[in-house]
Design a protein around this motif. Structure first.
Motif, PDB file in Angstrom:
ATOM      1  N   PHE A   1      36.363  36.691  42.931  1.00  0.00           N
ATOM      2  CA  PHE A   1      37.297  37.157  43.952  1.00  0.00           C
ATOM      3  C   PHE A   1      38.238  36.031  44.374  1.00  0.00           C
ATOM      4  CE2 PHE A   1      38.334  37.386  48.487  1.00  0.00           C
ATOM      5  CZ  PHE A   1      39.028  38.585  48.537  1.00  0.00           C
ATOM      6  N   SER A   2      37.689  34.850  44.609  1.00  0.00           N
ATOM      7  CA  SER A   2      38.506  33.700  45.038  1.00  0.00           C
ATOM      8  C   SER A   2      39.526  33.317  43.971  1.00  0.00           C
ATOM      9  CB  SER A   2      37.601  32.506  45.342  1.00  0.00           C
ATOM     10  OG  SER A   2      36.689  32.808  46.375  1.00  0.00           O
ATOM     11  N   LEU A   3      39.096  33.318  42.705  1.00  0.00           N
ATOM     12  CA  LEU A   3      40.012  32.982  41.613  1.00  0.00           C
ATOM     13  C   LEU A   3      41.135  33.996  41.496  1.00  0.00           C
ATOM     14  CD1 LEU A   3      37.523  31.782  38.852  1.00  0.00           C
ATOM     15  CD2 LEU A   3      39.378  30.428  39.837  1.00  0.00           C
ATOM     16  N   MET A   4      40.800  35.278  41.579  1.00  0.00           N
ATOM     17  CA  MET A   4      41.824  36.318  41.481  1.00  0.00           C
ATOM     18  C   MET A   4      42.807  36.218  42.639  1.00  0.00           C
ATOM     19  SD  MET A   4      40.042  39.761  39.952  1.00  0.00           S
ATOM     20  CE  MET A   4      38.789  39.923  41.214  1.00  0.00           C
ATOM     21  N   LEU A   5      42.287  35.865  43.803  1.00  0.00           N
ATOM     22  CA  LEU A   5      43.143  35.755  44.986  1.00  0.00           C
ATOM     23  C   LEU A   5      44.143  34.609  44.848  1.00  0.00           C
ATOM     24  CD1 LEU A   5      43.529  37.168  47.672  1.00  0.00           C
ATOM     25  CD2 LEU A   5      41.869  35.617  48.689  1.00  0.00           C
ATOM     26  N   VAL A   6      43.665  33.442  44.427  1.00  0.00           N
ATOM     27  CA  VAL A   6      44.570  32.290  44.311  1.00  0.00           C
ATOM     28  C   VAL A   6      45.541  32.473  43.148  1.00  0.00           C
ATOM     29  CG1 VAL A   6      43.190  30.812  42.765  1.00  0.00           C
ATOM     30  CG2 VAL A   6      44.653  29.774  44.500  1.00  0.00           C
TER      31      VAL A   6
ATOM     32  N   LEU B   1      41.971  23.795  43.880  1.00  0.00           N
ATOM     33  CA  LEU B   1      41.097  22.639  43.704  1.00  0.00           C
ATOM     34  C   LEU B   1      39.733  22.885  44.351  1.00  0.00           C
ATOM     35  CD1 LEU B   1      40.589  19.712  42.832  1.00  0.00           C
ATOM     36  CD2 LEU B   1      41.648  18.972  44.980  1.00  0.00           C
ATOM     37  N   VAL B   2      39.735  23.453  45.542  1.00  0.00           N
ATOM     38  CA  VAL B   2      38.483  23.745  46.246  1.00  0.00           C
ATOM     39  C   VAL B   2      37.656  24.762  45.466  1.00  0.00           C
ATOM     40  CG1 VAL B   2      37.499  24.808  48.327  1.00  0.00           C
ATOM     41  CG2 VAL B   2      39.377  23.166  48.519  1.00  0.00           C
TER      42      VAL B   2
ATOM     43  N   TYR C   1      29.770  27.312  47.177  1.00  0.00           N
ATOM     44  CA  TYR C   1      30.763  28.358  46.918  1.00  0.00           C
ATOM     45  C   TYR C   1      31.130  29.129  48.186  1.00  0.00           C
ATOM     46  CZ  TYR C   1      27.210  32.072  47.082  1.00  0.00           C
ATOM     47  OH  TYR C   1      26.235  32.954  47.479  1.00  0.00           O
ATOM     48  N   ARG C   2      30.204  29.214  49.153  1.00  0.00           N
ATOM     49  CA  ARG C   2      30.500  29.928  50.397  1.00  0.00           C
ATOM     50  C   ARG C   2      31.518  29.182  51.240  1.00  0.00           C
ATOM     51  NH1 ARG C   2      24.117  30.781  50.916  1.00  0.00           N
ATOM     52  NH2 ARG C   2      24.355  28.719  49.965  1.00  0.00           N
ATOM     53  N   ILE C   3      31.437  27.854  51.214  1.00  0.00           N
ATOM     54  CA  ILE C   3      32.439  27.047  51.915  1.00  0.00           C
ATOM     55  C   ILE C   3      33.805  27.224  51.250  1.00  0.00           C
ATOM     56  CG2 ILE C   3      33.143  24.680  52.478  1.00  0.00           C
ATOM     57  CD1 ILE C   3      30.178  23.962  52.670  1.00  0.00           C
ATOM     58  N   GLY C   4      33.797  27.200  49.918  1.00  0.00           N
ATOM     59  CA  GLY C   4      35.047  27.414  49.188  1.00  0.00           C
ATOM     60  C   GLY C   4      35.646  28.777  49.473  1.00  0.00           C
ATOM     61  N   PHE C   5      34.805  29.784  49.567  1.00  0.00           N
ATOM     62  CA  PHE C   5      35.276  31.145  49.848  1.00  0.00           C
ATOM     63  C   PHE C   5      35.917  31.231  51.236  1.00  0.00           C
ATOM     64  CE2 PHE C   5      34.167  35.243  51.889  1.00  0.00           C
ATOM     65  CZ  PHE C   5      35.052  36.050  51.185  1.00  0.00           C
TER      66      PHE C   5
END
Length: 376
Positions: free
Chosen positions: A47-52, A213-214, A225-229
């Motif tokens: 999800f994070s990758l798709m978002l960025v 980067l994060v 990964y939760r902090i990154g999210f």
């Protein structure tokens, strides 16, 4: 969008939901159990990758990079080299489907401007995306899943994927030389327009770069990964909350459905032990993963087979090499076909024929190298 059109567009999602529901009727898991079946680290990272990636697309970062490179192209051969390897390397970071969604439409337009056929360029771009994306954990969904599922050490992961990456680079280089043999010096003309970022876009792009980067640090388990999210979500909400609407939620739900289906399969008495007994040797795992990818595509194949084998490297190589071959072996290949067909409907048959031939040739050449590695 009516139901028929939705099913046609999201066939893999619909099949995954059907399999999850059908298998759940047999095993009868509770709602809590079904939630526990999902690998939430993979879902959150995806999800994070798709978002960025959507964030970068909204600022036309990749488009501007492509246009800048095209301004340097003096010939058809240089055009082929530029697009093929731009897709090859960008897919390592932004995934194979995003690389194709970004560069295939642009390459088709450029080919029309230069009055040259685009069919072989699009095919090479598709092969380059599927092979380039196999190098990194975030290059494609199956890599991200397997990297997380097996907790593969970073060095081991790259040692395995480079078995495909290095020969792929050489094969793509040779392919461009051969395909453009008769047009290597044919001039290529491109408008010398200037492209620049608005100051606000520069700021947003800088923020998105930090977010990327994060996320990468999260992928490689350097930070939780939760902090990154949380960091990603807050940054996107502050910069452009509308990007949340552009995430491919069907892909995320497809993963969840396949997680449920595969876990249900492992709980069927006798089935898990039977399949596991078959998938004991690395060579068998490699072969089965390639064969399964041709029928159900490589992402579902990775999700399914990972529950029955500990032959990590054989499965990783198999589902990546299995992205070659048929059109449905990789969903990214379907994307490029749709993009090409929308602009060139009269030559879609030629595209499919040439696509299949090129992909089979690449797969045949790569399989022996992969087998040497998995059987060493």
């Amino acid at each position: 969008m009516n139901i028929k059109a939705f099913v046609k567009k999201e066939i893999v999602f619909c099949v995954s939901v059907f399999l999850a529901v059908a298998s759940s009727l047999i095993t009868c898991p509770t709602a809590r159990m079904m939630l526990s079946f999902c690998d939430w680290r993979v879902i959150v990272l995806l999800f994070s990758l798709m978002l960025v990636i959507q964030a970068f697309k909204s600022e036309n970062v990749l488009d501007n990079a492509a246009v800048w490179i095209l301004r340097l192209c003096p010939s058809v051969r240089s055009l082929y080299f530029s697009f093929t390897f731009l897709v090859f390397f960008s897919s390592m970071a932004v995934t194979n489907d995003v690389a194709l969604l970004t560069f295939v439409p642009l390459s088709i337009l450029v080919c029309k401007m230069a009055d040259i056929p685009s069919v072989m360029l699009v095919i090479l771009e598709t092969v380059a995306a599927n092979l380039g994306s196999c190098v990194t954990p975030m290059g494609n969904p199956q890599n991200l899943f397997l990297y997380s599922f097996y907790s593969i050490p970073v060095v081991d992961f790259f040692k395995t994927t480079l078995v495909i990456a290095i020969p792929s680079f050489i094969l793509l280089f040779v392919s461009v030389i051969l395909i453009t043999a008769g047009e290597k010096n044919k001039p290529f003309f491109f408008s010398k327009n200037d492209f620049s970022f608005h100051p606000v876009r520069r700021v947003r792009t800088s923020v998105y770069s930090v977010v990327m980067l994060v996320i990468l640090l999260s992928v490689f388990r350097i930070i939780d990964y939760r902090i990154g999210f949380i960091f990603t979500l807050i940054s996107i909400l502050l910069c452009n909350r509308h990007l949340l609407k552009k995430v491919d939620y069907c892909l995320l739900m497809t993963f969840c459905a396949f997680f449920v289906f595969t876990k249900n399969c492992t709980s069927v008495p006798g089935l898990s032990s039977t399949i596991s007994s078959v998938l004991k040797s690395p060579g068998v795992v490699f072969g089965v993963s390639i064969a399964a990818s041709q029928v159900i595509s490589n992402v579902p194949a990775a999700l399914l087979l990972s529950n029955f084998t500990e032959e990590t490297h054989a499965l990783l190589l198999g589902v990546n090499a299995g992205g070659l071959g048929t059109l449905i072996a990789s969903l990214a290949s379907v994307i490029s076909y749709k993009l090409y067909n929308s602009e060139n409907p009269n030559t879609s048959g030629i595209y499919l024929l040439k696509f299949t031939v090129v992909n089979i040739i690449f797969m045949i050449l790569l399989i022996p190298l992969c087998l040497l590695f998995v059987n060493r």
